[in-house]
Design a protein around this motif. Structure first.
Motif, PDB file in Angstrom:
ATOM      1  N   PRO A 223      52.318  35.048  34.571  1.00  0.00           N
ATOM      2  CA  PRO A 223      53.684  34.523  35.886  1.00  0.00           C
ATOM      3  C   PRO A 223      53.249  35.591  36.547  1.00  0.00           C
ATOM      4  N   VAL A 224      54.277  35.879  37.342  1.00  0.00           N
ATOM      5  CA  VAL A 224      54.482  36.897  38.372  1.00  0.00           C
ATOM      6  C   VAL A 224      55.605  37.406  37.508  1.00  0.00           C
ATOM      7  N   PHE A 225      55.472  39.274  38.110  1.00  0.00           N
ATOM      8  CA  PHE A 225      56.558  39.147  37.562  1.00  0.00           C
ATOM      9  C   PHE A 225      57.257  40.874  38.718  1.00  0.00           C
ATOM     10  N   HIS A 234      55.293  43.265  43.038  1.00  0.00           N
ATOM     11  CA  HIS A 234      55.350  42.218  42.547  1.00  0.00           C
ATOM     12  C   HIS A 234      53.874  42.462  40.864  1.00  0.00           C
ATOM     13  N   SER A 235      53.733  42.233  40.668  1.00  0.00           N
ATOM     14  CA  SER A 235      52.784  41.861  39.606  1.00  0.00           C
ATOM     15  C   SER A 235      52.551  40.791  38.865  1.00  0.00           C
ATOM     16  N   TRP A 236      51.003  40.559  37.954  1.00  0.00           N
ATOM     17  CA  TRP A 236      50.443  40.352  37.117  1.00  0.00           C
ATOM     18  C   TRP A 236      49.279  40.466  36.670  1.00  0.00           C
ATOM     19  N   TYR A 237      49.229  40.354  35.196  1.00  0.00           N
ATOM     20  CA  TYR A 237      47.887  40.235  34.084  1.00  0.00           C
ATOM     21  C   TYR A 237      46.694  39.206  34.738  1.00  0.00           C
ATOM     22  N   LEU A 238      45.500  39.251  34.964  1.00  0.00           N
ATOM     23  CA  LEU A 238      44.737  38.558  35.026  1.00  0.00           C
ATOM     24  C   LEU A 238      43.607  39.041  34.646  1.00  0.00           C
ATOM     25  N   ARG A 239      42.800  37.911  34.117  1.00  0.00           N
ATOM     26  CA  ARG A 239      41.272  38.114  32.811  1.00  0.00           C
ATOM     27  C   ARG A 239      40.645  37.517  33.778  1.00  0.00           C
ATOM     28  N   LEU A 240      38.972  38.492  34.214  1.00  0.00           N
ATOM     29  CA  LEU A 240      38.012  37.674  34.830  1.00  0.00           C
ATOM     30  C   LEU A 240      37.015  37.307  33.579  1.00  0.00           C
ATOM     31  N   PRO A 241      36.214  36.611  34.403  1.00  0.00           N
ATOM     32  CA  PRO A 241      35.393  35.970  32.960  1.00  0.00           C
ATOM     33  C   PRO A 241      34.022  36.550  32.207  1.00  0.00           C
ATOM     34  N   PRO A 247      40.550  42.650  22.823  1.00  0.00           N
ATOM     35  CA  PRO A 247      41.878  41.882  23.204  1.00  0.00           C
ATOM     36  C   PRO A 247      41.766  41.681  25.052  1.00  0.00           C
ATOM     37  N   TRP A 248      42.276  43.061  25.305  1.00  0.00           N
ATOM     38  CA  TRP A 248      42.226  42.471  26.528  1.00  0.00           C
ATOM     39  C   TRP A 248      41.198  43.176  27.537  1.00  0.00           C
ATOM     40  N   SER A 249      40.202  42.887  27.132  1.00  0.00           N
ATOM     41  CA  SER A 249      38.968  42.866  27.256  1.00  0.00           C
ATOM     42  C   SER A 249      38.435  41.770  29.175  1.00  0.00           C
ATOM     43  N   GLY A 250      37.816  42.346  30.032  1.00  0.00           N
ATOM     44  CA  GLY A 250      38.499  41.415  31.333  1.00  0.00           C
ATOM     45  C   GLY A 250      39.637  41.547  32.654  1.00  0.00           C
ATOM     46  N   VAL A 251      40.790  42.137  32.037  1.00  0.00           N
ATOM     47  CA  VAL A 251      41.836  41.947  31.883  1.00  0.00           C
ATOM     48  C   VAL A 251      42.203  43.141  32.810  1.00  0.00           C
ATOM     49  N   VAL A 252      42.658  42.301  34.132  1.00  0.00           N
ATOM     50  CA  VAL A 252      42.595  43.273  35.224  1.00  0.00           C
ATOM     51  C   VAL A 252      44.243  43.418  35.490  1.00  0.00           C
ATOM     52  N   ARG A 253      45.340  44.081  36.430  1.00  0.00           N
ATOM     53  CA  ARG A 253      46.854  43.665  36.564  1.00  0.00           C
ATOM     54  C   ARG A 253      46.277  43.973  38.254  1.00  0.00           C
ATOM     55  N   VAL A 254      47.241  42.826  38.977  1.00  0.00           N
ATOM     56  CA  VAL A 254      47.363  43.045  40.700  1.00  0.00           C
ATOM     57  C   VAL A 254      49.036  42.643  40.569  1.00  0.00           C
ATOM     58  N   GLU A 255      48.959  43.758  41.970  1.00  0.00           N
ATOM     59  CA  GLU A 255      49.669  43.749  42.607  1.00  0.00           C
ATOM     60  C   GLU A 255      49.494  43.469  43.729  1.00  0.00           C
ATOM     61  N   ALA A 256      51.407  42.862  44.360  1.00  0.00           N
ATOM     62  CA  ALA A 256      51.401  42.703  45.501  1.00  0.00           C
ATOM     63  C   ALA A 256      52.930  42.812  46.157  1.00  0.00           C
ATOM     64  N   ALA A 257      53.174  43.412  47.517  1.00  0.00           N
ATOM     65  CA  ALA A 257      54.745  43.611  48.147  1.00  0.00           C
ATOM     66  C   ALA A 257      55.688  42.996  47.547  1.00  0.00           C
ATOM     67  N   PRO A 258      56.475  43.709  47.803  1.00  0.00           N
ATOM     68  CA  PRO A 258      57.845  43.098  46.847  1.00  0.00           C
ATOM     69  C   PRO A 258      58.593  42.382  47.722  1.00  0.00           C
ATOM     70  N   ALA A 266      54.188  33.628  44.322  1.00  0.00           N
ATOM     71  CA  ALA A 266      52.615  32.962  43.512  1.00  0.00           C
ATOM     72  C   ALA A 266      51.679  32.419  44.031  1.00  0.00           C
ATOM     73  N   GLU A 267      51.621  31.866  45.479  1.00  0.00           N
ATOM     74  CA  GLU A 267      50.545  31.434  46.285  1.00  0.00           C
ATOM     75  C   GLU A 267      49.603  32.636  46.137  1.00  0.00           C
ATOM     76  N   LEU A 268      49.702  33.570  46.453  1.00  0.00           N
ATOM     77  CA  LEU A 268      48.876  34.379  46.688  1.00  0.00           C
ATOM     78  C   LEU A 268      48.474  34.750  44.915  1.00  0.00           C
ATOM     79  N   ALA A 269      48.958  34.948  44.318  1.00  0.00           N
ATOM     80  CA  ALA A 269      48.598  35.386  42.844  1.00  0.00           C
ATOM     81  C   ALA A 269      47.250  33.942  42.410  1.00  0.00           C
ATOM     82  N   ASN A 270      47.469  32.670  42.972  1.00  0.00           N
ATOM     83  CA  ASN A 270      47.025  31.527  42.863  1.00  0.00           C
ATOM     84  C   ASN A 270      45.569  31.809  43.476  1.00  0.00           C
TER      85      ASN A 270
END
Length: 323
Positions: A223-225, A234-241, A247-258, A266-270
């Motif tokens: 979820p977004v935090f 804003h930020s969320w973690y996403l795992r790429l294929p 355990p964290w292989s392929g995990v990136v963190r994405v940021e968005a405007a506050p 949530a739409e942007l994260a999707n």
């Protein structure tokens, strides 16, 4: 060395020359203030599967590269027999557009700069181009190399922003997503933009939720935090294929405007779930797979080529100094 029977272990796929995708030896708990109830209540945190969402017509990736061409000493014109150190650097920003099944560069900007704390620094004119003088303020709590490197990074970020704005102004696509390689800091005012962080030096989530990140499946996200350090985003973690690994292989963190509302972020994260995984690299093609996305890797190669031959640039600086 004899292997320990029954021991399970995994190898980080990243080239050791780039460090690690997760710097475990340096990983520390962030002092950032974190708000966890942005998208769902903290008690309901769980991996979020991709959902059907309209994807943008184009995805724009913006990135920059930098290179130290030489370190220089700048004499004090007052004749006090003192000199200030500086760095001459080449840096470039660019934007690559992925649309209609193709990727193509839509904007580049190559610059050269002199970075120093010398109060009367001037531009350096060379056959390889002009090194524009940028004066940085010395800081008692930071070593001079760090101050100069930060000044260079600020100018590179500015070049990236200006290049991205120009690419969008050209009207290449009516509906796009702008992916900034690195933190979104200083660029959060750009519409439909996200920051893409490939590696992790700090944990931002409490222990039980941080463990959730390691359990994400391909294309799943947290979820977004909302978090605040010296700036809020804003930020969320996403795992790429990816093909297994730690355990964290392929995990990136994405940021968005506050300033985005709950539904907007949530739409942007999707959207990032549906889009970014398409560009994930594979280990046999990229030593920083899967986080080093193909468009970003290709753009980096193009920009490094545009910086010019380093030996030629160095000789040009030597000639300028000898005048």
């Amino acid at each position: 060395m004899t292997a320990v029977a029954g021991m399970n272990f995994s190898i980080d796929a990243w080239d050791p020359g780039y460090g690690s995708s997760m710097e475990a030896e340096e990983l520390g708990r962030s002092q950032a203030e974190v708000e966890l109830d942005v998208e769902v209540p903290e008690a309901e945190w769980a991996p979020i599967d991709p959902s059907p969402v309209p994807v943008p017509e184009a995805v724009l990736f913006v990135d920059g590269v930098r290179r130290i061409d030489a370190r220089v000493w700048i004499d004090d014109p007052a004749g006090t027999n003192s000199a200030a150190i500086g760095i001459c650097a080449s840096y470039a920003a660019g934007v690559v557009c992925c649309c209609e099944g193709q990727a193509h560069v839509v904007g580049t900007d190559v610059r050269r700069g002199l970075f120093t704390v010398a109060p009367r620094a001037d531009d350096i004119v060379t056959p390889a181009g002009i090194y524009t003088a940028h004066r940085a303020a010395a800081k008692e709590d930071k070593p001079l190399p760090v101050v100069l490197s930060s000044a260079l990074q600020e100018q590179l970020a500015l070049a990236e922003e200006e290049t991205a704005v120009k690419a969008r102004t050209a009207g290449h696509a009516r509906d796009d997503l702008l992916v900034v390689d690195g933190p979104l800091r200083g660029r959060a005012h750009l519409d439909r933009a996200v920051g893409f962080i490939k590696s992790h030096q700090t944990t931002y989530l409490p222990g039980e939720l941080n463990a959730l990140v390691g359990r994400l499946g391909a294309h799943q996200r947290t979820p977004v935090f909302l978090m605040g350090t010296t700036w809020v985003r804003h930020s969320w973690y996403l795992r790429l294929p990816s093909a297994g690994g730690p355990p964290w292989s392929g995990v990136v963190r994405v940021e968005a405007a506050p300033h985005l509302g709950r539904e907007q972020v949530a739409e942007l994260a999707n959207v990032t779930q549906s889009v970014l995984g398409r560009f994930a690299s594979v280990a046999y093609k990229d030593s920083r797979a899967p986080q080093n996305l193909y468009p970003i890797a290709g753009l980096e190669r193009d920009l490094r080529h545009r910086l010019g031959d380093q030996q030629f640039v160095y000789r040009a600086l030597r000639l300028a100094a000898a005048r």
